[in-house]
Design an enzyme around this catalytic site. Structure first.
Site, mmCIF file in Angstrom:
data_model
loop_
_atom_site.group_PDB
_atom_site.id
_atom_site.type_symbol
_atom_site.label_atom_id
_atom_site.label_comp_id
_atom_site.label_asym_id
_atom_site.label_seq_id
_atom_site.Cartn_x
_atom_site.Cartn_y
_atom_site.Cartn_z
ATOM 1 N N HIS A 86 0.820 -1.215 0.000
ATOM 2 C CA HIS A 86 0.000 0.000 0.000
ATOM 3 C C HIS A 86 0.856 1.268 0.000
ATOM 4 O O HIS A 86 0.352 2.336 -0.330
ATOM 5 C CB HIS A 86 -1.046 -0.011 1.127
ATOM 6 N N ASP A 222 1.097 -7.652 2.459
ATOM 7 C CA ASP A 222 1.179 -6.224 2.111
ATOM 8 C C ASP A 222 2.635 -5.772 1.924
ATOM 9 O O ASP A 222 3.188 -5.069 2.759
ATOM 10 C CB ASP A 222 0.493 -5.409 3.220
ATOM 11 N N SER A 653 4.067 2.349 8.376
ATOM 12 C CA SER A 653 3.859 1.317 7.378
ATOM 13 C C SER A 653 5.132 1.130 6.598
ATOM 14 O O SER A 653 5.793 2.097 6.224
ATOM 15 C CB SER A 653 2.741 1.703 6.433
#
Ligand code: ARG
Ligand code: ASP
Length: 731
Positions: A86, A222, A653
């Site tokens: 992402h 991810d 992230s």
């Protein structure tokens, strides 16, 4: 008096009283002083100097700020960079077309020359961190007004910046900590040639999409891979086919031994923003005023996008990245509000404030601080709501309105600098306008604007609705939606399609500027922006400045009053270390979530043909054959994700999860639903971060995608039995 923290005070008075293991985002250069002992007691085997050193290569040299919004880390001697799917999504999307859909099918560069360049993408290293509090706060006094104070600080900062002698590819970032009580300077080196190396298909990288986002148990792979390129001298350079893979000072070995419950973990990265030291009045404002408004605005916008994306594959590609980012915060706010409510966060803060108040001496300068803050939060409430409404609509969700600032710039260039200035600006603008229109559909925006103006007029106090938007002035009935009015404006506007805009830009500057100025969408956005400035943001900022000053005092006061507590600065997109243990949690009464998920769980969630839970046949085959290679755990299962009590937030992230020995064991990408409130109220019993297990990443690269040439570059290790494995050398 200057608000400067005394490090010595921390060592002697604060260290002996450790806060909950797990809470805190710590500055890497202070770990030795504040955290090393605790980290070792929790199982860490390396030293603080191994994590952050200015003298030798250390873990910090492998940690890279990715594009300024995510974290990434080096995992090979050739500049191979690991981050989330992402985080690279914008890039992956921009290389995707209907005929070559990287989002859907994944992508693996066969060799360096197939790696895809990404204009504007940067990879930033931290070279050095200096405490510059004394310099920034020099001459700043309590008797100054908020504006005087800020301008004194700004002046000090700009002088300080000049005092650094930097290479052209370096920068220095000076940021406030503890709400302005302390300042640190970060010297950075910025690489500008960062290429896409590989990404799994979205059926892995985004498995579970929005339904599973912010949720445990999770089964998303991810991750994506990039590579930093440098000039021949290993220094940053603009993109060139002559550039070579960057040679890092340090890269992270990857552990094949995985994790067990209780293991020490550390997350190293660039957390964006938290607010742990706010008063209860701020929390109730978020909970009761701001979150509900933001949630309903985004819900409206998301529904509209979703409808069009489901109808048409091309629209789905165009809007995928924008949708995901709007959905992400929307869902987070919902979880945050729920968590704040369930954990009684406002009540808890009130209790804490009572204790704070009790400990103050009768002549304390902090006596009225909390009541002043409460009053200010009251005063700012309506303005803060109107501000969020305007920002969400005009700057975030209705793209064409946000775009009008480009046209305003064009008009102002023409008006101040004539034809030449106008033409220069047009040339600057054209590429970004083309990029914008490539992913834009004006009927979606039109529908959003109609629906959101309706929300605006329905929910805000009259005084925040400008005359030109009042229904009575537009000949509308009192509950009529704005759809028709907006439809008319879109029909009359020439600024909502690329073709029309390019036609305007082909006109003479004089004619083009006249056309822009008489355009209804331009007129609406401009008048609304002016109204916002005078009626909303100016009065808002006046209150906010003195509120911030009180917050600065309150944060300092908390550290003075609760000497037994250990304080860490709120996240501010600077480099931090957080650590904890692999641990499950109890999301509700009688339910316990264990900390690891497996490929079996991926298969269990599989829904053929679904928008979010589809899988490729390849996955089903590999699963059927249990073809996990050396990536299975000792029970023969393939781990997918795990959770631990590391205190993380947005920006973390792509951060590496690191084991006790300094090896990569996972990749941080999310937090659990019950703990999304952690930005405002960290609760060690339910706040957990979610990571992809490194073994799943390796399996997807190697077995699923046949990109084993990338595995060859990496250093795979067995810290638990001290053996290095190089795949190539293994039978
Ligand atoms: N919630 C995570 C974060 O805040 C992951 C977001 C990406 N996934 C998504 N479905 N939008 O960034
Ligand atoms: N998913 C977040 C990010 O993109 C991480 C988090 O908020 O926990 O940084």
């Amino acid at each position: 008096m200057k608000f400067i923290f005394k490090i010595t005070f921390w060592i002697f008075f604060i260290l002996p009283f450790a806060s909950f293991a797990g809470e805190g985002m710590w500055l890497p250069q202070l770990l030795k002083l504040l955290n090393e002992k605790e980290m070792k007691s929790m199982g860490m085997k390396i030293s603080a100097e191994d994590i952050y050193s200015v003298n030798k290569g250390s873990l910090k040299d492998a940690i890279v700020h990715f594009g300024g919004f995510c974290t990434s880390e080096l995992i090979s001697p050739n500049g191979l960079l690991l981050t989330n799917h992402h985080c690279g999504y914008g890039q992956i999307q921009s290389h995707s077309t209907m005929g070559n859909n990287l989002i859907k099918n994944g992508f693996w560069a066969k060799s360096h020359k197939d790696e895809l360049p990404n204009k504007g993408l940067t990879a930033t290293f931290i070279d050095r961190i200096d405490d510059v509090s004394a310099k920034v706060l020099n001459g700043v006094t309590d008797s100054m007004s908020p504006t005087e104070r800020q301008s004194a600080i700004d002046k000090n900062i700009s002088e300080l910046r000049k005092s650094y002698s930097l290479e052209s590819y370096q920068d220095v970032i000076i940021k406030p900590f503890f709400d302005g009580n302390q300042y640190f300077a970060f010297v950075t080196t910025i690489y500008r040639d960062v290429r896409l190396v590989g990404t799994p298909p979205e059926s892995i990288g985004k498995f579970g999409a929005d339904t599973d986002n912010w949720v445990w148990p999770r089964h998303t792979g991810d991750f994506s891979l990039f590579r930093i390129y440098a000039g021949k001298d290993n220094k940053p350079a603009d993109y060139s086919s002559e550039n070579v893979p960057y040679k890092p000072k340090h890269f992270l070995p990857i552990s094949l031994d995985g994790i067990s419950e209780g293991d020490f973990t550390m997350v190293f990265g660039f957390p964006g923003r938290t607010s742990q030291y706010l008063p209860s009045s701020a929390i109730s404002q978020t909970l009761n005023t701001l979150n509900p408004a933001r949630i309903s605005i985004r819900e409206t916008s998301l529904k509209i996008m979703d409808k069009y994306m489901r109808e048409d594959e091309a629209t789905k590609i165009k809007y995928a990245s924008k949708y995901a980012s709007i959905a992400n915060a929307w869902k987070k706010w919902i979880g945050e509000s729920q968590g704040l409510r369930q954990s009684n966060a406002v009540q808890k803060k009130k209790k804490y404030e009572e204790a704070f108040q009790k400990r103050l001496s009768p002549d304390s300068p902090y006596k009225n601080l909390l009541s002043d803050l409460e009053k200010q939060y009251n005063d700012i409430d309506g303005l803060a709501l109107a501000r969020d409404y305007h920002q969400e609509i005009a700057l975030r969700n209705v793209e064409i309105l946000a775009r009008m600032s480009d046209f305003r710039k064009l008009v102002s260039q023409y008006e101040s600098g004539g034809n030449n200035a106008y033409i220069a600006q047009v040339n600057k603008l054209k590429p970004s306008l083309s990029a914008f229109f490539k992913d834009f559909d004006n009927k979606i925006d039109q529908e959003k604007l109609g629906a959101l103006l309706t929300l605006y007029a329905d929910n805000l106090d009259e005084k925040f609705v400008p005359e030109f938007l009042k229904r009575e002035n537009l000949g509308m009935s009192s509950d009529e939606s704005y759809d028709m009015m907006v439809a008319d404006q879109f029909t009359l506007s020439s600024l909502t399609t690329e073709q029309e805009v390019m036609e305007i830009m082909a006109l003479s500057p004089e004619k083009a500027v006249a056309a822009i100025k008489s355009d209804p969408i331009y007129a609406l956005a401009t008048a609304w922006a002016d109204f916002y400035e005078s009626e909303i943001s100016t009065p808002y900022n006046t209150i906010k400045r003195s509120l911030d000053l009180n917050q600065e005092k309150y944060t300092k006061a908390q550290t003075e009053v609760f000497k037994e507590k250990r304080f860490y600065p709120d996240a501010n997109s600077t480099m931090r270390v957080t650590y904890g243990n692999v641990n499950g949690y109890e999301p509700k009464d009688a339910v316990y979530y264990t900390p690891v998920t497996y490929l079996d769980g991926v298969i269990a969630k599989y829904v053929p043909g679904d928008y979010e839970f589809d899988l490729e046949t390849r996955m089903l085959e590999l699963y059927k054959n249990k073809d996990y290679g050396m990536y299975a755990d000792k029970n023969g299962k393939l781990p997918v994700c795990f959770i631990a009590s590391n205190h993380t937030t947005g920006g973390n992230s792509g951060s590496p999860a690191i084991d006790a020995h300094g090896n990569l064991i996972g990749l941080n990408f999310d937090r659990v639903w019950e703990g999304t409130m952690s930005d405002l109220n960290y609760d060690p019993s339910i706040c957990r971060n979610i990571m992809v297990d490194a073994r799943y990443i390796l399996w997807v690269v190697d077995k699923y995608s046949n990109a084993s040439h990338l595995i060859q570059e990496m250093k795979l290790v067995h810290p638990k039995n001290k053996m290095t494995t190089q795949k190539g050398k293994r039978k």
